[in-house]
Design an enzyme around this catalytic site. Sequence first.
Site, PDB file in Angstrom:
ATOM      1  N   LYS A 283     -37.120   2.465  77.092  1.00  0.00           N
ATOM      2  CA  LYS A 283     -36.937   2.819  78.513  1.00  0.00           C
ATOM      3  C   LYS A 283     -36.683   4.322  78.571  1.00  0.00           C
ATOM      4  O   LYS A 283     -35.975   4.864  77.702  1.00  0.00           O
ATOM      5  CB  LYS A 283     -35.733   2.041  79.057  1.00  0.00           C
ATOM      6  CG  LYS A 283     -35.459   2.234  80.542  1.00  0.00           C
ATOM      7  CD  LYS A 283     -34.297   1.364  81.014  1.00  0.00           C
ATOM      8  CE  LYS A 283     -34.119   1.403  82.519  1.00  0.00           C
ATOM      9  NZ  LYS A 283     -33.042   0.516  82.995  1.00  0.00           N
TER      10      LYS A 283
ATOM     11  N   SER B 102     -34.366  -2.509  86.936  1.00  0.00           N
ATOM     12  CA  SER B 102     -34.927  -1.170  86.844  1.00  0.00           C
ATOM     13  C   SER B 102     -35.757  -0.965  85.582  1.00  0.00           C
ATOM     14  O   SER B 102     -36.554  -0.027  85.521  1.00  0.00           O
ATOM     15  CB  SER B 102     -33.803  -0.131  86.883  1.00  0.00           C
ATOM     16  OG  SER B 102     -32.990  -0.226  85.727  1.00  0.00           O
TER      17      SER B 102
ATOM     18  N   SER C 294     -30.726  -5.131  85.454  1.00  0.00           N
ATOM     19  CA  SER C 294     -31.968  -4.401  85.187  1.00  0.00           C
ATOM     20  C   SER C 294     -32.762  -4.825  83.956  1.00  0.00           C
ATOM     21  O   SER C 294     -33.882  -4.366  83.778  1.00  0.00           O
ATOM     22  CB  SER C 294     -31.678  -2.909  85.097  1.00  0.00           C
ATOM     23  OG  SER C 294     -31.599  -2.399  86.390  1.00  0.00           O
TER      24      SER C 294
HETATM   25  N1  GLN Z   1     -30.435  -3.624  90.943  1.00  0.00           N
HETATM   26  C1  GLN Z   1     -29.173  -3.107  90.533  1.00  0.00           C
HETATM   27  C2  GLN Z   1     -28.932  -1.765  91.181  1.00  0.00           C
HETATM   28  O1  GLN Z   1     -29.784  -1.258  91.824  1.00  0.00           O
HETATM   29  C3  GLN Z   1     -29.080  -3.051  89.048  1.00  0.00           C
HETATM   30  C4  GLN Z   1     -29.550  -1.807  88.404  1.00  0.00           C
HETATM   31  C5  GLN Z   1     -29.341  -1.811  86.915  1.00  0.00           C
HETATM   32  O2  GLN Z   1     -28.959  -2.826  86.321  1.00  0.00           O
HETATM   33  N2  GLN Z   1     -29.549  -0.649  86.313  1.00  0.00           N
HETATM   34  O3  GLN Z   1     -27.885  -1.237  91.057  1.00  0.00           O
END
Ligand code: GLN
Length: 481
Positions: free
Chosen positions: A80, A155, A179
């Site tokens: 990532k 994400s 994410s």
């Molecule tokens: N969807 C969640 C957010 O927007 C989780 C993001 C993540 O786990 N990095 O905060």
Amino acid sequence: MDIEEIQKKLVSKEASCVEITKEYLKNITSLNEKLNAFITVTSEKALSEAEKIDNEIDESEDLDVLFSLKPLLGVPMAHKDLFSTKDIETTAGSNILRGYIPPYDATAVKRIKDAGTVMLGKLNCDAFAHGTTGENSDFGPALNPYDLSRPAGGSSSGSGVAVSAEMAVFATGTDTGGSIRTPASFTNVCGLKPTYGRVSRYGIIAMASSLDSIGHLTRTVKDSARVLKVTAGYDPFDSTSSKIKVPDYLESIIGVKGLKIGVPEEYMGDGIDPEVKSAVKNALKVYEKLGAEIASVSLPHTKYAIAVYYVIVPSEVSSNLARYDGIRFGNSRESFGDEAKRRIMIGTYALSAGYYDAYYLKAQKVRTLVIQDFKKAFEKIDILLGPAMPVLPPKLGENSDDPLKNYLLDVLTCPVNLAGLPALSVPAGFSKEGLPIGIQLIGDHFAEDALFRAGYTYEQETRYYEQKPQLPLKGEDPDGI
Ligand code: GLN
């Protein structure tokens, strides 16, 4: 191929590491323009690493020793773009960090490299990992290989796509509120969010420091266990990393006889898509058949989790993003995207004098109640099981008029992060339209072994992971991609 299949080919000399790496690079070349999984592809570096590995294998006098010292030897993978990689651009999916070349490797990157992998490149993600669909990336969304009119889930969007579309054997990800589990369940792969502190966060661009957890997406549960064995463990550079011994997860990975599985009633209530619910019910039947005991449990504070999460996360985000002031770090602050700006404003407000007690402190108190819910449940059961996501992958742009709609999608994933628990998302079938559905297994702190056991046994029984997306892309001429 999974890790075992690749290594078998290397040992039997059926294929060289260079040949295998070229196959993955070929997939990347033919698919990435469409799927947008990779931000950076490091082909030359990958091929030269693969060549070194081939030489190492050729010259080795004892391959068993070599493979035990380097348990991921010869495996092509990708990170990532939130993971610092020495001399390779690391953008966090954002315009702010476009052009940033880290002078060092994150600990997880170093450990994965030292285990003998070939790094293929850096993967797309929501900018600074803020998002649920991948559409907050400043590089455009990564598309879902099962349906190109839908995003891959975020994400860690590129990580899901890369593994799903066989552009990498495994990919790293981060999970602050879902994410890893979100893209895993949307792209039919296996996603592990380890216990908070199990894997070092050193060198990974911080989102919300009391929740960030470093994990990975793989094709199979066994691969997930293999990768965690490499990444987990204490790191003097991250004071929150744990000294608890890392077990051999593969030792007792099969069998769920007598395993007590709790189903939180709040995870099967209103707002959960009926097709998702029925996939979970089918999974429970499989577990019952395999000898597990199923019980209903309650996590009564689940309903507050989203509110708590979206006070704590923006607060910590606003603090972490303060360093990108365009003077010491990062490009001009003007290049922050809407979602980062939103979180900076909400977080700064929640932390400011006069409001701190009402918002941040209150949220931390309710967080404790969420943790206690889980702890109480684990007095009676071994693992929890529910959907990973409440809905099927949405359409591109479906929620873009209202950020709250995306926030609500985190309802079943974010409580796990508030409590610092480990969770594993495993493929659990498809909707009528052919969209992947994932179940989520949640364990007590440091009980990743129980998750692997439950995940592996179910996966081997159902084998949904074998139903790959149709590539070359549906209806398209492969030469035209
Ligand atoms: N969807 C969640 C957010 O927007 C989780 C993001 C993540 O786990 N990095 O905060």
